[in-house]
Each structure stands twice: as structure tokens, then as C-alpha cells.
Design a protein around this motif. Structure first.
Motif, PDB file in Angstrom:
ATOM      1  N   LEU A 115      25.065  46.724  36.175  1.00 39.85           N
ATOM      2  CA  LEU A 115      25.127  46.649  37.629  1.00 39.85           C
ATOM      3  C   LEU A 115      23.718  46.485  38.190  1.00 39.85           C
ATOM      4  O   LEU A 115      22.759  47.011  37.627  1.00 39.85           O
ATOM      5  CB  LEU A 115      25.757  47.912  38.211  1.00 39.85           C
ATOM      6  N   PHE A 116      23.613  45.778  39.297  1.00 41.43           N
ATOM      7  CA  PHE A 116      22.339  45.533  39.972  1.00 41.43           C
ATOM      8  C   PHE A 116      22.535  45.806  41.457  1.00 41.43           C
ATOM      9  O   PHE A 116      23.583  45.479  42.017  1.00 41.43           O
ATOM     10  CB  PHE A 116      21.921  44.080  39.756  1.00 41.43           C
ATOM     11  N   LYS A 117      21.521  46.398  42.076  1.00 39.04           N
ATOM     12  CA  LYS A 117      21.581  46.689  43.512  1.00 39.04           C
ATOM     13  C   LYS A 117      20.280  46.225  44.159  1.00 39.04           C
ATOM     14  O   LYS A 117      19.197  46.426  43.606  1.00 39.04           O
ATOM     15  CB  LYS A 117      21.758  48.184  43.732  1.00 39.04           C
TER      16      LYS A 117
ATOM     17  N   PRO B 179      14.919  34.450  36.042  1.00 38.99           N
ATOM     18  CA  PRO B 179      14.312  34.637  34.727  1.00 38.99           C
ATOM     19  C   PRO B 179      15.322  34.670  33.581  1.00 38.99           C
ATOM     20  O   PRO B 179      14.969  34.957  32.449  1.00 38.99           O
ATOM     21  CB  PRO B 179      13.594  35.981  34.871  1.00 38.99           C
ATOM     22  N   PHE B 180      16.576  34.397  33.871  1.00 42.29           N
ATOM     23  CA  PHE B 180      17.641  34.395  32.865  1.00 42.29           C
ATOM     24  C   PHE B 180      18.800  33.580  33.404  1.00 42.29           C
ATOM     25  O   PHE B 180      18.823  33.242  34.574  1.00 42.29           O
ATOM     26  CB  PHE B 180      18.114  35.821  32.556  1.00 42.29           C
ATOM     27  N   THR B 181      19.758  33.259  32.558  1.00 41.88           N
ATOM     28  CA  THR B 181      21.003  32.635  32.983  1.00 41.88           C
ATOM     29  C   THR B 181      21.980  33.765  33.242  1.00 41.88           C
ATOM     30  O   THR B 181      22.081  34.696  32.431  1.00 41.88           O
ATOM     31  CB  THR B 181      21.531  31.676  31.893  1.00 41.88           C
ATOM     32  N   GLU B 182      22.695  33.710  34.362  1.00 41.04           N
ATOM     33  CA  GLU B 182      23.507  34.853  34.782  1.00 41.04           C
ATOM     34  C   GLU B 182      24.846  34.453  35.362  1.00 41.04           C
ATOM     35  O   GLU B 182      24.942  33.501  36.120  1.00 41.04           O
ATOM     36  CB  GLU B 182      22.738  35.649  35.838  1.00 41.04           C
ATOM     37  N   HIS B 183      25.864  35.232  35.001  1.00 41.39           N
ATOM     38  CA  HIS B 183      27.149  35.213  35.691  1.00 41.39           C
ATOM     39  C   HIS B 183      27.253  36.575  36.356  1.00 41.39           C
ATOM     40  O   HIS B 183      27.006  37.607  35.724  1.00 41.39           O
ATOM     41  CB  HIS B 183      28.312  35.021  34.718  1.00 41.39           C
ATOM     42  N   ALA B 184      27.600  36.593  37.632  1.00 40.61           N
ATOM     43  CA  ALA B 184      27.679  37.861  38.361  1.00 40.61           C
ATOM     44  C   ALA B 184      28.837  37.847  39.339  1.00 40.61           C
ATOM     45  O   ALA B 184      29.277  36.787  39.792  1.00 40.61           O
ATOM     46  CB  ALA B 184      26.374  38.121  39.112  1.00 40.61           C
ATOM     47  N   THR B 185      29.315  39.046  39.670  1.00 39.91           N
ATOM     48  CA  THR B 185      30.357  39.242  40.674  1.00 39.91           C
ATOM     49  C   THR B 185      29.876  40.287  41.668  1.00 39.91           C
ATOM     50  O   THR B 185      29.423  41.367  41.267  1.00 39.91           O
ATOM     51  CB  THR B 185      31.680  39.705  40.019  1.00 39.91           C
ATOM     52  N   ILE B 186      29.964  39.966  42.938  1.00 40.13           N
ATOM     53  CA  ILE B 186      29.573  40.909  43.989  1.00 40.13           C
ATOM     54  C   ILE B 186      30.619  42.019  44.058  1.00 40.13           C
ATOM     55  O   ILE B 186      31.816  41.751  44.156  1.00 40.13           O
ATOM     56  CB  ILE B 186      29.441  40.204  45.356  1.00 40.13           C
ATOM     57  N   MET B 187      30.161  43.253  43.997  1.00 40.05           N
ATOM     58  CA  MET B 187      31.045  44.421  44.035  1.00 40.05           C
ATOM     59  C   MET B 187      31.095  45.048  45.435  1.00 40.05           C
ATOM     60  O   MET B 187      32.148  45.495  45.871  1.00 40.05           O
ATOM     61  CB  MET B 187      30.573  45.475  43.018  1.00 40.05           C
ATOM     62  N   GLU B 188      29.950  45.115  46.091  1.00 40.11           N
ATOM     63  CA  GLU B 188      29.846  45.692  47.442  1.00 40.11           C
ATOM     64  C   GLU B 188      28.784  44.941  48.223  1.00 40.11           C
ATOM     65  O   GLU B 188      27.800  44.487  47.656  1.00 40.11           O
ATOM     66  CB  GLU B 188      29.430  47.165  47.389  1.00 40.11           C
TER      67      GLU B 188
ATOM     68  N   GLY C 135      22.796  43.134  55.193  1.00 41.06           N
ATOM     69  CA  GLY C 135      23.271  44.492  55.418  1.00 41.06           C
ATOM     70  C   GLY C 135      22.401  45.497  54.687  1.00 41.06           C
ATOM     71  O   GLY C 135      21.309  45.168  54.217  1.00 41.06           O
ATOM     72  N   LYS C 136      22.887  46.718  54.574  1.00 36.03           N
ATOM     73  CA  LYS C 136      22.135  47.801  53.926  1.00 36.03           C
ATOM     74  C   LYS C 136      21.787  47.464  52.477  1.00 36.03           C
ATOM     75  O   LYS C 136      20.649  47.656  52.045  1.00 36.03           O
ATOM     76  CB  LYS C 136      22.957  49.089  53.985  1.00 36.03           C
ATOM     77  N   GLU C 137      22.781  46.972  51.702  1.00 33.79           N
ATOM     78  CA  GLU C 137      22.556  46.664  50.291  1.00 33.79           C
ATOM     79  C   GLU C 137      23.681  45.797  49.746  1.00 33.79           C
ATOM     80  O   GLU C 137      24.729  45.656  50.368  1.00 33.79           O
ATOM     81  CB  GLU C 137      22.455  47.949  49.450  1.00 33.79           C
ATOM     82  N   VAL C 138      23.434  45.227  48.574  1.00 26.50           N
ATOM     83  CA  VAL C 138      24.455  44.497  47.838  1.00 26.50           C
ATOM     84  C   VAL C 138      24.433  45.030  46.409  1.00 26.50           C
ATOM     85  O   VAL C 138      23.366  45.364  45.883  1.00 26.50           O
ATOM     86  CB  VAL C 138      24.222  42.966  47.876  1.00 26.50           C
ATOM     87  N   ILE C 139      25.621  45.153  45.811  1.00 34.60           N
ATOM     88  CA  ILE C 139      25.742  45.576  44.415  1.00 34.60           C
ATOM     89  C   ILE C 139      26.559  44.523  43.688  1.00 34.60           C
ATOM     90  O   ILE C 139      27.586  44.074  44.194  1.00 34.60           O
ATOM     91  CB  ILE C 139      26.423  46.952  44.296  1.00 34.60           C
ATOM     92  N   LYS C 140      26.076  44.125  42.511  1.00 29.06           N
ATOM     93  CA  LYS C 140      26.805  43.143  41.713  1.00 29.06           C
ATOM     94  C   LYS C 140      26.909  43.635  40.280  1.00 29.06           C
ATOM     95  O   LYS C 140      26.084  44.418  39.807  1.00 29.06           O
ATOM     96  CB  LYS C 140      26.081  41.790  41.733  1.00 29.06           C
ATOM     97  N   SER C 141      27.957  43.195  39.600  1.00 30.62           N
ATOM     98  CA  SER C 141      28.011  43.355  38.160  1.00 30.62           C
ATOM     99  C   SER C 141      27.429  42.069  37.596  1.00 30.62           C
ATOM    100  O   SER C 141      27.524  41.013  38.217  1.00 30.62           O
ATOM    101  CB  SER C 141      29.448  43.577  37.670  1.00 30.62           C
ATOM    102  N   PHE C 142      26.792  42.155  36.438  1.00 28.04           N
ATOM    103  CA  PHE C 142      26.164  40.962  35.884  1.00 28.04           C
ATOM    104  C   PHE C 142      26.283  40.912  34.369  1.00 28.04           C
ATOM    105  O   PHE C 142      26.455  41.928  33.700  1.00 28.04           O
ATOM    106  CB  PHE C 142      24.678  40.883  36.280  1.00 28.04           C
TER     107      PHE C 142
END
Length: 169
Positions: free
Chosen positions: A98-100, A111-120, A155-162
């Protein structure tokens, strides 16, 4: 200096979201959940499945600061964004978790290849061609290592799974 190979040793993220090179973050990340599955496996136990669900709030236990966005190759354009990650898996050039990111606008060379989904939360991303998209909870994206992206959290923040990988260069 940006060094993609160091990102791997950090077991990070997140723009991450986003993983690379600042000295102090390496120990913080390795002492966090990034080594949890390796510790369980060495004790002869299988790690439990991790569920990233859009139902309810994301469990933020285990997030560690990644330092300033510049440590991941980012240039802050607006605000004072902070970035954090929780590494749930890291092996070789691959990491997942998870990344916030908090409010602000960053220009980043991924700096990398990434697949991510926004959680919040929500993030507006613009690529080099000027394509812009607002991602919200449930939206996914794929970005290749080296792409230049404007990443803006209003907004305040975003959280994603990656799930990301550092490609040899």
C-alpha cells in the motif's frame, strides 16, 4: 541522485505508491511489514492472504514514511506532500503493498513499472502527452518505468494498492 536499483533495497513505493533511494528510509522499510512474509516463511509458517478491500477504511498499520518525494525521483510543484508505504511483499525486483500520499502536486519520473488500484481518496494524473484522468476508489492504472507523470492529490490523501517491478536498464 536517483538510483532505481536502490529502490529495490528499500522494498518500497508508492507513487508509490513508489520505491527507491534515500538512506534513512531503507532501514525503516526493512524493519516494517516488508519482511513479515520472509520472517513467517523462515519460521516454517505460510503467510496469510492479504485482502485489499474497497469496503470500509484501509488499515493503515505498518505504514512508514518514505521521506520527501525527491527520494523517489519526484519534484514537488505544489504544497508539502508526504509519502508513506506498507510493503506486504518484496522479492528481487518486485514489490507489492500500500502507498499513501498527502495533498500536493508532484512531477515524477516513474522509477518502476506499476499496476495500482486506488483504495481511498482521489488523484489526478497527467502523462507527457497531456492525457489527464482523475482516479478514485476502485480505479486502476498501469504505468511503465521511466514515464513522466504529474501526480496531484487535491483532498487530504490518496491510498493505493500497488504491484511494481524495477526493470533492468
Amino acid at each position: 541522485m536517483f538510483r532505481p536499483h536502490r529502490m529495490l533495497s528499500l522494498c518500497t513505493v508508492v507513487l508509490a505508491g513508489f520505491l527507491t533511494a534515500c538512506g534513512g528510509a531503507e532501514q525503516q522499510v526493512e524493519d516494517g511489514l516488508g519482511t513479515a512474509s520472509a520472517e513467517l516463511e523462515s519460521a516454517g509458517k505460510k503467510p496469510a492472504m492479504i485482502v485489499y478491500s474497497l469496503k470500509g477504511k484501509v488499515d493503515q498499520d505498518g505504514f512508514v514514511s518514505l521521506g520527501p518525494p525527491s527520494g523517489l525521483g519526484g519534484q514537488v510543484l505544489e504544497g508539502n506532500p508526504k509519502i508513506y508505504a506498507r510493503i506486504d511483499y518484496a522479492r528481487g525486483p518486485v514489490a507489492a503493498g500500500l502507498f499513501k500520499a498527502t495533498k500536493g502536486k508532484i512531477r515524477i519520473v516513474f522509477p518502476f513499472t506499476e499496476h495500482a488500484t486506488i483504495m481511498e481518496g482521489e488523484v489526478i494524473m497527467t502523462d507527457e502527452a497531456g492525457n489527464t484522468h482523475k482516479y478514485k476508489a476502485g480505479d486502476s492504472y498501469f504505468i511503465r518505468q521511466g514515464q513522466v507523470i504529474l501526480w496531484e492529490v487535491k483532498g487530504k490523501e490518496v491510498i493505493k494498492s500497488f504491484f511494481n517491478t524495477v526493470e533492468a536498464q
